[in-house]
Design a protein around this motif. Sequence first.
Motif, PDB file in Angstrom:
ATOM      1  N   ILE A  71       0.846  -1.197   0.000  1.00 50.72           N
ATOM      2  CA  ILE A  71       0.000   0.000   0.000  1.00 50.72           C
ATOM      3  C   ILE A  71       0.882   1.248   0.000  1.00 50.72           C
ATOM      4  N   ARG A  72       0.634   2.143  -0.955  1.00 53.44           N
ATOM      5  CA  ARG A  72       1.395   3.384  -1.082  1.00 53.44           C
ATOM      6  C   ARG A  72       0.468   4.580  -0.930  1.00 53.44           C
ATOM      7  N   ALA A  73       0.893   5.562  -0.157  1.00 53.90           N
ATOM      8  CA  ALA A  73       0.106   6.781   0.063  1.00 53.90           C
ATOM      9  C   ALA A  73       0.585   7.875  -0.889  1.00 53.90           C
ATOM     10  N   VAL A  74      -0.357   8.503  -1.564  1.00 51.06           N
ATOM     11  CA  VAL A  74      -0.064   9.608  -2.485  1.00 51.06           C
ATOM     12  C   VAL A  74      -0.524  10.898  -1.809  1.00 51.06           C
ATOM     13  N   VAL A  75       0.434  11.766  -1.465  1.00 49.76           N
ATOM     14  CA  VAL A  75       0.141  12.988  -0.714  1.00 49.76           C
ATOM     15  C   VAL A  75       0.712  14.185  -1.473  1.00 49.76           C
ATOM     16  N   ASP A  79       1.148  21.258  -5.331  1.00 49.54           N
ATOM     17  CA  ASP A  79       1.392  20.583  -6.609  1.00 49.54           C
ATOM     18  C   ASP A  79       2.672  19.744  -6.612  1.00 49.54           C
ATOM     19  N   LYS A  80       3.139  19.376  -5.435  1.00 56.53           N
ATOM     20  CA  LYS A  80       4.291  18.479  -5.336  1.00 56.53           C
ATOM     21  C   LYS A  80       3.895  17.247  -4.530  1.00 56.53           C
ATOM     22  N   ILE A  81       4.602  16.146  -4.781  1.00 56.62           N
ATOM     23  CA  ILE A  81       4.249  14.869  -4.168  1.00 56.62           C
ATOM     24  C   ILE A  81       5.213  14.531  -3.035  1.00 56.62           C
ATOM     25  N   PHE A 170       8.281  16.724  -4.157  1.00 55.08           N
ATOM     26  CA  PHE A 170       8.903  16.871  -5.465  1.00 55.08           C
ATOM     27  C   PHE A 170       7.862  17.149  -6.541  1.00 55.08           C
ATOM     28  N   ALA A 171       8.248  18.004  -7.490  1.00 57.13           N
ATOM     29  CA  ALA A 171       7.411  18.232  -8.669  1.00 57.13           C
ATOM     30  C   ALA A 171       7.536  17.033  -9.604  1.00 57.13           C
ATOM     31  N   GLY A 172       6.559  16.886 -10.484  1.00 59.30           N
ATOM     32  CA  GLY A 172       6.559  15.741 -11.379  1.00 59.30           C
ATOM     33  C   GLY A 172       7.738  15.693 -12.314  1.00 59.30           C
ATOM     34  N   ASN A 173       8.314  16.858 -12.637  1.00 63.44           N
ATOM     35  CA  ASN A 173       9.463  16.904 -13.541  1.00 63.44           C
ATOM     36  C   ASN A 173      10.788  17.003 -12.794  1.00 63.44           C
ATOM     37  N   LEU A 195      -4.024  14.451  -9.748  1.00 63.68           N
ATOM     38  CA  LEU A 195      -3.941  15.786  -9.147  1.00 63.68           C
ATOM     39  C   LEU A 195      -4.541  16.831 -10.075  1.00 63.68           C
ATOM     40  N   TYR A 196      -4.244  16.723 -11.358  1.00 58.93           N
ATOM     41  CA  TYR A 196      -4.679  17.730 -12.319  1.00 58.93           C
ATOM     42  C   TYR A 196      -6.063  17.452 -12.899  1.00 58.93           C
TER      43      TYR A 196
END
Length: 205
Positions: A71-75, A79-81, A170-173, A195-196
């Motif tokens: 199980i992974r949490a996405v937080v 606009d950063k993860i 971190f940003a996606g890029n 997110l978007y």
Amino acid sequence: MEPKWLEWAKQLQSIAQAGLTYSKDVYDVERFELIRNISVQILEKHTTIDNTTIKELFANETGYATPKVDIRAVVFRNDKILMVRETKDREWSLPGGWGDIGLSPSEVAVKEVKEESGFDVKPIKLLALFDKKCHPHPPSPYHVYKMFIQCEIIGGQPKESIETDAVEFFAGNELPQLSMARNTESQIQLAFKHLYNQQEPVYFD
């Protein structure tokens, strides 16, 4: 997709585990032990895991073989993860770990975020249910389902733990060196799609 040799090794291990669980005849037990040893030899031949470690991994599994659940949490914040750096390999992953007996998937996500990053979160929605074999992870002796659950920060402060030595967003890029056994770049980019676009459907497999 995972290599064929790994698929065969897991299938042999599954057959052996079920046979050792349900067989009463001593000769059948001996045959299933032989099958398990063959699966161990396949993994030893194609990975860097030593024979003893592989046997220990398989020996602690009993009963009918079923996939493990990671199980992974996405937080997100600004606009950063949220990612944590693992002390074992000093690579980065989403907070998370194996499912725990007695806890729901969302409860595991909340617990892991707190333990690994210091933040208090509440679960919002399921983003994806991945089969690890369908993604570019390194070879694993287990068949694993991976649940990605989006969570929202409600309190706490960034804090290192015995498992993690850094906590950052971190940003996606601008993703860091990822712990590929835990999460891939394509999986994290899929999280950014949610997110978007709040209407992005739940992904499976």
